[in-house]
Design an enzyme around this catalytic site. Sequence first.
Site, PDB file in Angstrom:
ATOM      1  N   LYS A 193       8.344   0.040  15.838  1.00 58.82           N
ATOM      2  CA  LYS A 193       7.098   0.402  16.515  1.00 58.82           C
ATOM      3  C   LYS A 193       7.450   0.988  17.874  1.00 58.82           C
ATOM      4  CE  LYS A 193       4.011  -2.685  14.104  1.00 58.82           C
ATOM      5  NZ  LYS A 193       3.249  -1.811  13.200  1.00 58.82           N
TER       6      LYS A 193
ATOM      7  N   HIS B 249       7.668  -2.401   2.197  1.00 55.02           N
ATOM      8  CA  HIS B 249       7.522  -0.938   2.109  1.00 55.02           C
ATOM      9  C   HIS B 249       8.880  -0.242   1.930  1.00 55.02           C
ATOM     10  CE1 HIS B 249       3.541  -1.858   3.187  1.00 55.02           C
ATOM     11  NE2 HIS B 249       3.616  -1.746   4.492  1.00 55.02           N
TER      12      HIS B 249
ATOM     13  N   HIS C 145       0.813  -1.223   0.000  1.00 54.43           N
ATOM     14  CA  HIS C 145       0.000   0.000   0.000  1.00 54.43           C
ATOM     15  C   HIS C 145       0.849   1.277   0.000  1.00 54.43           C
ATOM     16  CE1 HIS C 145       0.546   0.043   4.404  1.00 54.43           C
ATOM     17  NE2 HIS C 145       0.164   1.303   4.360  1.00 54.43           N
TER      18      HIS C 145
HETATM   19  C1  BG6 Z   1       1.394  -2.366   7.334  1.00 51.27           C
HETATM   20  C2  BG6 Z   1       2.076  -3.110   8.444  1.00 51.27           C
HETATM   21  O1  BG6 Z   1       1.771  -2.901   6.095  1.00 51.27           O
HETATM   22  O2  BG6 Z   1       1.739  -0.987   7.381  1.00 51.27           O
HETATM   23  C3  BG6 Z   1       1.736  -2.497   9.783  1.00 51.27           C
HETATM   24  O3  BG6 Z   1       1.662  -4.463   8.429  1.00 51.27           O
HETATM   25  C4  BG6 Z   1       1.979  -1.005   9.793  1.00 51.27           C
HETATM   26  O4  BG6 Z   1       2.466  -3.123  10.831  1.00 51.27           O
HETATM   27  C5  BG6 Z   1       1.319  -0.345   8.570  1.00 51.27           C
HETATM   28  O5  BG6 Z   1       1.444  -0.467  10.978  1.00 51.27           O
HETATM   29  C6  BG6 Z   1       1.684   1.118   8.485  1.00 51.27           C
HETATM   30  O6  BG6 Z   1       1.004   1.724   7.428  1.00 51.27           O
HETATM   31  P1  BG6 Z   1       0.891   3.310   7.309  1.00 51.27           P
HETATM   32  O7  BG6 Z   1       0.258   3.529   5.996  1.00 51.27           O
HETATM   33  O8  BG6 Z   1       0.054   3.748   8.472  1.00 51.27           O
HETATM   34  O9  BG6 Z   1       2.284   3.844   7.406  1.00 51.27           O
END
Ligand code: BG6
Length: 519
Positions: free
Chosen positions: A372, A274, A212
């Site tokens: 985290k 990511h 994403h």
């Molecule tokens: C997800 C992870 O892909 O991305 C999560 O599994 C994480 O652990 C999340 O919290 C963070 O997404 P964003 O868009 O809030 O940075």
Amino acid sequence: MRAPESAKVRSLAGRANPLRDARDRRLPRVPEPCALVVFGVTGDLARKKLLPAIYDLANRGLLPANFVLLGFARRDWGHGDFEDLAKQAAKDHARTPWREATWSRLAGNVRFVPGSFDDDDAFDRLADALHELSDSHGIQGNAAFYLSVPPAAFPTVLKQMQRTRMADNEASGGWRRVVVEKPFGHDLHSARELNELVDSVFTPDDVFRIDHYLGKETVQNILALRFANMLFEPVWNSNCVDSVQITMAEDVGIGTRAGFYDETGAARDVLQNHLFQLLALTAMEEPVEFSAEAIQIEKLKVLRAVKPPADMQRYAVRGQYDQGWLAGERAAGYRQEKDVPADSTTETYAAVRLSVETRRWAGVPFYLRTGKRLPRRVTEIALSFRCAPHLPFTATDTAELGHNQLVIRVQPDEGVTLKFGSKVPGSTMEVRDVAMDFLYGESFTESSPEAYERLVLDVLIGDATLFPRNGEVEASWLVVDPLEEFWADQQPAMYRAGEWGPKEADDMLASDGRRWRRP
Ligand code: BG6
């Protein structure tokens, strides 16, 4: 290919406007009639991201009139129950304002099929339902399947789709696509197995792997910044860049996801996907055109050039949060979180120094970190430039001058900052760092769509530009597997909730004469 005359947008004078034809990417793109089948509708992802994104798309007028949302889950639900869940999810988490009229239109096209993944009858009913929807709702056989389910369930669901020929474009008379959520596998071996399976059930071009981060506007802007401008590209290499830092920090803990997270850890959850995608967009060469294929070719090339550190002891650090204080509140340690084993060694923080072995990046370290329960939520890419080779000022004049930096702020405070030295007003030649800022919120009136809005729409349209391909996933595992092996029998370094990771991560940069940015 020329756009057909009829598709061109006519000006008021009735003449076709050559600048605004059917290929004009500024025009809203609306998918063909279709169904979106969501597996795992009761999960966190579906409720917080997917269902709201579907409502937002409907609210923006981006879904076709013949659109059907079909949920599948192991629930003994009667008529209207799924609809209620979807409505609540949209109300709680949608980005755009609530409009009852939008919802009523969408609700008329919401369907639910109960069943578990190993239930042949349930999948037969699902296949029948899709068939009937072609007649009743005119979806023309088109359907995308969203696997919002635990990775362990992928094979069962995929085999059911194969058995019922739901994945078969020809048998369905339309298109069939599948969306697979990360993590894609657990390591290179399992990723290959999964890729082979998915590609044997669906046509490979119909497989959409979601990361994403690629749906975020600021991430797409990396390509615009680099390749639509003259200014940056000449300095975007080892002649001028000293080092690159890519950070994805979160203040939250693992919440209610212990089951998933304790098996996964920070490196597999975020670094492998990511952060590697951010690295690829930052380091890749210019694609020959802005198409899915051309971009993927360049990303793959650069990902194959990424190498893990030779000295892992020094350049690969993983950590776990202990109890501490965050924003004035007491935060539990990872091992005290609900459903986490008291002796868990899973990492909630990972930092690594990677090299990109290409002529452009030779000798430039790429430092990646994610964690985290860090002090705040921030994702950014910072390019730190070399110092000027010669300074015609005295050392005291430039005592407060640091490296020039270009910082792409992915979130929050979306934008770009350029940091450079400037003369302090006064009678001496004192030079100090100043910053020039571009803020999305100030430059554009339109707010950015959520990543899932963009990506779900792209799946329904069949645009794969923002989706990683097999090769990219496998290239990332090739780097992450040796890290995981190195960490396998080590205890994670501890850091207190609310701190910027373990001391070992600071030592890693200090040993190179550098420091992590404090974003
Ligand atoms: C997800 C992870 O892909 O991305 C999560 O599994 C994480 O652990 C999340 O919290 C963070 O997404 P964003 O868009 O809030 O940075």
